[in-house]
Motif scaffolding. Structure first.
Motif, PDB file in Angstrom:
ATOM      1  N   GLY A 153       0.425  -1.214   0.028  1.00  0.00           N
ATOM      2  CA  GLY A 153       0.124  -0.085  -0.513  1.00  0.00           C
ATOM      3  C   GLY A 153       0.580   0.819   0.002  1.00  0.00           C
ATOM      4  O   GLY A 153       0.430   2.358   0.514  1.00  0.00           O
ATOM      5  N   LEU A 358      -6.802   4.329   0.947  1.00  0.00           N
ATOM      6  CA  LEU A 358      -7.363   3.146   0.794  1.00  0.00           C
ATOM      7  C   LEU A 358      -8.855   2.347   0.288  1.00  0.00           C
ATOM      8  O   LEU A 358      -9.995   1.226   0.359  1.00  0.00           O
ATOM      9  CB  LEU A 358      -7.396   2.783   2.472  1.00  0.00           C
ATOM     10  N   ASN A 389      -4.139  -5.368   3.715  1.00  0.00           N
ATOM     11  CA  ASN A 389      -3.061  -4.027   3.721  1.00  0.00           C
ATOM     12  C   ASN A 389      -1.855  -4.549   4.944  1.00  0.00           C
ATOM     13  O   ASN A 389      -1.130  -3.258   4.731  1.00  0.00           O
ATOM     14  CB  ASN A 389      -4.232  -2.776   4.342  1.00  0.00           C
ATOM     15  N   GLY A 393      -0.916   0.189   6.467  1.00  0.00           N
ATOM     16  CA  GLY A 393      -2.615  -0.049   5.577  1.00  0.00           C
ATOM     17  C   GLY A 393      -3.590  -0.239   7.359  1.00  0.00           C
ATOM     18  O   GLY A 393      -4.646   1.122   7.430  1.00  0.00           O
TER      19      GLY A 393
END
Length: 540
Positions: A153, A358, A389, A393
């Protein structure tokens, strides 16, 4: 489609649709107004369905002009540097600036027909468009040879979080390249490509560049279009070069800089093809005292991190004072607010980063919307996406929700205003000094850990995320402020617990907004006069 709101019962949404919408948002309407909103929402619904009947409007990739072949996931990833390999060229380049050069793109940059992992399995996406920067390097005659691995991410500063596997530092096995443009750093330093593009929202170009012995330049915010690149947060999104030397950095910036008419970050008056960084840098190098008249400020607070490494400090201070030999005035400068950037950044990023990075919420932006990827997003992360993630994340997501629910938007607004105050403090210092210098990272890169090692050591989210503490002390503030910042290798140092290992150290050069050229000129002069690979902190 009629513009007149529907009134016949068959075309109206049911009354309970309106009442449910009110209930979900803790609202009420008088009963005699429910029907009015049935009409209004029904007209909106018809407009939405009509709009969705049109084909999406995306730039069309001319595959005859920009052919791509040999797209595959390689068995040999060059120490984890490659995510996907391909051969992409332009049959009708508009210049030969990059003729014969090979380039890797960070794996959050769209390249049509080539998977784009963004370092995570949370979204399975193969773009149908080419990012502006991809087209620009192709139009300049370069060959794109693939996508470079990036951290999960783009939230990681240690290169062992990508879904494609860990990325090894080419200077020492088992050590991190830094992140999140980890693969880009590895591939250039290992000689797998001539150049690479990285993206930087907290240091993700400059940190891998420093750790791998490269030149990494985070351009002025709004100088290079971010079109066709997965955003982390629009106010800190930057894309730029990672190269073996300043000359290649200047060359790549000549190709990349300028508006594309789609990215609202880049003012339309910043015209592409009007920059000549290479020529200007070369003219500077030809002078007898190339930095005569320049004032260089050594930022005192840039050395005040709690994780400041002695070898890093020695090398950067030694490198900075040498500017006086080339005609510059070198003095210390203090910006006390610089030390407050970390908690401010910590509060400013999560809400916007959660929504944009996100959840794919780019409302309020004027840009190219990659609707095929956006269609995979949802207002909340699913458990599968949350797990995929990873700690970086997950932390942004939970921190964003926590701050949003406990403090609302005021905290984010205040943090952003304080970042603007810090930017003005940099501007004030740069009225006196042409550039500010400091360590790119206050410490040397650290060791990576395999999944098995993480499990064996019981490394939970806190232990994994704590590895990033202090790394962005000098890089993240300039993502928010938007000032150009270049990392230049200035020597080698050894970890205290591993004296046989020698790792690169980077010096960061920060300039005034849109004076990227000055950063390159200062860096090029130092680079010309010094062999950084021969400078070892242990000898000082």
């Amino acid at each position: 489609m009629s513009e007149i709101p529907p009134t016949d019962e068959a075309r109206l949404i049911r009354p309970e649709v309106v009442t449910s919408l009110l209930d979900e948002n803790n609202l009420v309407l008088p009963d005699d107004q429910i029907n009015d909103f049935r009409v209004l929402l029904s007209a909106l619904d018809e407009a939405a369905q009509h709009m969705l009947s049109f084909d999406d409007y995306q730039p069309t990739v001319d595959l005859e002009k920009y052919p791509r072949t040999d797209i595959h996931v390689p068995e040999d990833t060059c120490g984890g540097g490659w995510a996907t390999k391909a051969v992409v060229t332009c049959t009708q380049p508009t210049s030969s600036l990059l003729a014969g050069r090979t380039i890797a793109l960070k794996d959050n940059i769209a390249l049509a027909g080539v998977r784009c992992t963004n370092g995570t399995t949370a979204v399975d996406w193969t773009p149908v468009v080419d990012a502006t920067v991809a087209m620009r390097v192709l139009d300049a005659g370069a060959t794109i040879t693939g996508k470079a691995s990036c951290e999960n991410g783009c939230f990681g500063g240690v290169s062992d979080t990508s879904c494609t596997g860990p990325v090894e530092n080419p200077w020492a096995a088992g050590y991190s390249t830094g992140g999140s443009s980890s693969g880009s750093g590895r591939l250039v330093a290992a000689g797998a490509v001539d150049m690479a593009l990285g993206c930087d929202q907290g240091g993700s170009i400059r940190l891998p560049a420093a750790n791998c012995g490269l030149v990494g330049h985070k351009p002025t915010w709004g100088l290079v279009p971010y079109t066709g690149i997965i955003s982390l947060e629009a106010t800190i999104d930057h894309v730029g070069p990672m190269t073996k030397n300043v000359a290649d950095c200047a060359l790549l910036m000549d190709v990349l800089a300028g508006a594309d008419g789609m990215d609202d970050r880049v003012p339309m008056m910043v015209k592409p093809g009007t920059f000549d960084f290479v020529k200007e840098v070369n003219e500077t190098l030809a002078k007898g005292k190339p930095l005569a008249g320049l004032k260089i400020g050594i930022l005192a607070e840039g050395f005040m991190s709690s994780r400041m490494d002695l070898g890093v400090e020695k090398l950067v201070r030694s490198a900075a004072v040498k500017f006086a030999e080339y005609g510059a005035s070198v003095l210390s400068v203090s910006i006390p607010l610089h030390t407050e950037s970390a908690p401010t950044w910590m509060c400013a990023l999560p809400i916007a980063g959660m929504r944009q990075g996100l959840l794919g919420d780019l409302t309020g932006r004027k840009q190219l919307f990659m609707t095929d990827r956006i269609s995979m997003a949802s207002p909340k992360l699913t458990q599968v996406a949350f797990d995929a993630n990873g700690p970086g994340g997950q932390s942004i997501y939970l921190r964003g929700r926590f701050l949003e629910q406990k403090y609302g938007l005021e905290l984010h607004a205040r943090a952003m205003n304080l970042m603007r105050k810090l930017a003005e403090e940099y501007d004030k210092a740069l009225e006196t000094y042409d550039v500010l210098v400091m360590p790119t990272a206050p410490m040397l890169t650290q060791k990576t850990a395999t999944a098995a090692e993480k499990k064996e050591k019981g490394m939970g989210p806190l232990a994994l995320l704590n590895r990033n503490l202090g790394v962005t002390h000098n890089t993240a503030p300039f993502d928010f402020s938007g000032h150009p910042a270049l990392s230049l290798p200035v020597g080698l140092a050894s970890p205290v617990d591993d004296p046989d290992v020698k790792l690169p150290v980077g010096m960061q050069i920060v300039g005034r907004q849109y004076e990227d050229l000055v950063c390159m000129q200062v860096a090029a002069v130092w680079e010309k006069e010094n062999d950084w690979k021969s400078l070892y902190a242990g000898d000082m």
